[in-house]
Design a protein around this motif. Structure first.
Motif, PDB file in Angstrom:
ATOM      1  N   ASN A 153     -48.195 -66.807   1.969  1.00  0.00           N
ATOM      2  CA  ASN A 153     -48.833 -67.087   3.276  1.00  0.00           C
ATOM      3  C   ASN A 153     -49.222 -65.871   3.906  1.00  0.00           C
ATOM      4  O   ASN A 153     -50.013 -65.871   5.080  1.00  0.00           O
ATOM      5  CB  ASN A 153     -47.569 -67.586   3.898  1.00  0.00           C
ATOM      6  N   LYS A 170     -55.498 -75.579   4.675  1.00  0.00           N
ATOM      7  CA  LYS A 170     -54.052 -75.338   4.440  1.00  0.00           C
ATOM      8  C   LYS A 170     -53.362 -76.739   4.238  1.00  0.00           C
ATOM      9  O   LYS A 170     -53.556 -77.639   4.877  1.00  0.00           O
ATOM     10  CB  LYS A 170     -53.202 -74.766   5.435  1.00  0.00           C
ATOM     11  N   THR A 173     -46.816 -76.451   1.798  1.00  0.00           N
ATOM     12  CA  THR A 173     -46.195 -74.828   1.743  1.00  0.00           C
ATOM     13  C   THR A 173     -44.803 -75.300   1.099  1.00  0.00           C
ATOM     14  O   THR A 173     -43.651 -75.245   1.862  1.00  0.00           O
ATOM     15  CB  THR A 173     -45.779 -74.387   3.284  1.00  0.00           C
ATOM     16  N   SER A 175     -41.609 -73.931  -1.317  1.00  0.00           N
ATOM     17  CA  SER A 175     -40.668 -72.694  -1.556  1.00  0.00           C
ATOM     18  C   SER A 175     -40.395 -72.316  -3.080  1.00  0.00           C
ATOM     19  O   SER A 175     -40.110 -73.380  -3.929  1.00  0.00           O
ATOM     20  CB  SER A 175     -39.444 -72.817  -1.004  1.00  0.00           C
ATOM     21  N   SER A 357     -40.884 -78.227   0.532  1.00  0.00           N
ATOM     22  CA  SER A 357     -40.109 -77.655   1.523  1.00  0.00           C
ATOM     23  C   SER A 357     -39.161 -78.705   2.384  1.00  0.00           C
ATOM     24  O   SER A 357     -38.024 -78.449   3.158  1.00  0.00           O
ATOM     25  CB  SER A 357     -41.181 -77.145   2.784  1.00  0.00           C
ATOM     26  N   GLU A 374     -40.227 -68.562   0.675  1.00  0.00           N
ATOM     27  CA  GLU A 374     -39.888 -69.679   1.629  1.00  0.00           C
ATOM     28  C   GLU A 374     -41.071 -70.542   1.804  1.00  0.00           C
ATOM     29  O   GLU A 374     -41.149 -71.669   1.870  1.00  0.00           O
ATOM     30  CB  GLU A 374     -39.253 -69.234   2.940  1.00  0.00           C
ATOM     31  N   GLU A 375     -42.498 -69.779   1.804  1.00  0.00           N
ATOM     32  CA  GLU A 375     -43.614 -70.533   2.235  1.00  0.00           C
ATOM     33  C   GLU A 375     -44.668 -69.966   1.351  1.00  0.00           C
ATOM     34  O   GLU A 375     -45.287 -69.004   1.395  1.00  0.00           O
ATOM     35  CB  GLU A 375     -43.933 -70.424   3.579  1.00  0.00           C
ATOM     36  N   ASP A 376     -44.741 -70.630   0.013  1.00  0.00           N
ATOM     37  CA  ASP A 376     -45.858 -70.390  -0.704  1.00  0.00           C
ATOM     38  C   ASP A 376     -47.000 -71.254  -0.323  1.00  0.00           C
ATOM     39  O   ASP A 376     -46.722 -72.375  -0.421  1.00  0.00           O
ATOM     40  CB  ASP A 376     -45.627 -70.799  -2.175  1.00  0.00           C
ATOM     41  N   LEU A 377     -48.139 -70.824   0.058  1.00  0.00           N
ATOM     42  CA  LEU A 377     -49.142 -71.474   0.572  1.00  0.00           C
ATOM     43  C   LEU A 377     -50.062 -72.275  -0.199  1.00  0.00           C
ATOM     44  O   LEU A 377     -50.751 -71.393  -1.155  1.00  0.00           O
ATOM     45  CB  LEU A 377     -50.015 -70.912   1.825  1.00  0.00           C
TER      46      LEU A 377
END
Length: 411
Positions: A153, A170, A173, A175, A357, A374-377
């Motif tokens: 991200n 996008k 998101t 994790s 998520s 925590e946020e793999d886009l």
């Protein structure tokens, strides 16, 4: 396949990767791109001399390279498969003329881009854009409907390339949860739960019955479960309900499941690639070494010693995480402990998984925050003009579900 990009000084040729003459040059570019900024920590990936290893197990795959005057300055990998993009209600009458409703998956052909690299000395020349566009052309020729990518991200350059120049939006998101493999065995709550290993056919039956409407579920799940890199699929049930002898098979199990249960599959990434952390300060290296020294000196304390991430280490990837019932989260924790012990026996340094998520079972996955993301886009784009199913419409605009199925072949 070949495309040319010209400017005032150079001509860039994009063509298919030739393993016979490009292997060493591609490895050199990979090493250059893996080196982080001065004083920064970087993660080096050793592909063991096989640049297409991370897409080789997919049904259809391609690797392209960008060349200037016989010098490889960039590369990109892509693969195509059929996955679940939604679900619909199927109504039918039974023998008593009463209506029955069943949810069935809606599939789409989706492409995945990974491993985009451009040599630092040749950036800002439009090479990355040309690689993406040429790969998308191949996707369209092979009738893919969507293309998606995963990126950090906070990787501004990558996010801008795909969202601003390539038309991606996008999308999800999830994790990435990573846990070190310690020197001591993890708890599996064996006094409370029983863990059963399923055969590949039985695991396929369970996944198709229970997970087929989950987003990104691969229609060729049988190929995944029967792959040589698949360590196995494991089900956790209350102790006394079933064991490996009394297990009735997945179909009968799902007809009358216990109050709580959980399942996970394990994929061996160690035989595909290894990782190595570089750029770490001497102080942090000394701290890491000290934790292992104390652990060896006082093993009865079972200290959480830090594995040696400063030399090549392998990982096991957990996928197909699911289950139901009030104790499902605790059962997931037991399965993760079991997977930790499998990874320890295999000499791996970490165990990793990727979950939505919104996934309620993620709270049962032990992980270190400093190693996790925590946020793999995930970004997505339509590469086909027509829609495969009107009840889904444009998948890129759909709301996320609670769960997501992450294909281990693309991790």
């Amino acid at each position: 396949m070949g495309e040319e990009l010209a400017n005032t000084t150079v001509v860039v040729v994009v063509r298919e990767f030739n393993p016979n003459k490009d292997r060493e040059k591609v490895e050199e570019v990979e090493k250059i791109c893996e080196v982080g900024p001065s004083g920064k920590i970087s993660l080096f990936t050793d592909l063991h001399g096989d640049p297409i290893c991370r897409v080789r197990n997919s049904p259809t795959f391609l690797m392209l390279v960008a060349v200037i005057d016989e010098e490889i300055v960039g590369m990109i990998r892509g693969c195509i498969k059929t996955v679940t993009c939604g679900k619909k209600q199927l109504h039918r009458k039974n023998n008593n003329d009463s209506d029955q409703t069943k949810q069935v998956p809606i599939y789409t052909k989706v492409a995945y881009i990974l491993g985009l690299r451009v040599s630092p000395s040749h950036r800002r020349m439009g090479i990355g854009l040309k690689l993406v566009q040429t790969m998308e052309q191949w996707f369209s020729e092979n009738e893919a409907e969507y293309s998606y990518i995963a990126t950090e991200n906070d990787n501004v350059a990558s996010v801008n390339l795909f969202t601003e120049k390539c038309g991606y939006s996008k999308f999800r998101t999830p994790s990435i949860l990573v846990n070190p493999v310690f020197a001591h065995k993890a708890k599996t709550f064996s006094n409370k739960f029983t863990i059963i290993k399923l055969t590949p056919n039985d695991a396929e039956s369970l996944y198709r019955s229970y997970f087929s409407t989950t987003e990104f579920f691969p229609r060729d799940i049988d190929s995944v479960l029967k792959n040589k890199l698949s360590v196995g699929t494991f089900v956790c049930v209350p102790r006394g309900s079933y064991n490996k002898v009394t297990w009735p098979g997945s179909d009968r199990f799902l007809l009358n499941p216990p109050s709580s249960w959980a399942v996970v599959s394990v994929w061996n990434c160690k035989d595909v690639f290894t990782l190595e952390v570089r750029g770490v300060s001497r102080m942090k290296r000394m701290f890491s070494t000290m934790t292992r020294f104390l652990d060896r000196a006082m093993p009865w304390f079972k200290l959480p010693s830090v594995p040696n991430f400063f030399k090549p280490f392998g990982l096991h990837f957990l996928y197909g995480l699911g289950g139901d019932g009030p104790e499902a989260v605790q059962m997931v924790r037991a399965l993760c402990g079991f997977a930790h012990n499998l990874a320890k026996d295999s000499g791996c340094g970490v165990v990793a998984t990727e979950v939505s998520s919104l996934e309620p079972l993620r709270f049962g996955v032990p992980h270190w925050k400093m190693l996790s993301c925590e946020e793999d886009l995930w970004c997505i784009k339509r590469v086909a003009e027509d829609y495969s199913d009107g009840s889904v419409g444009d998948w890129t605009k759909s709301a996320p579900g609670l769960s997501i199925f992450v294909d281990p072949r693309e991790f």
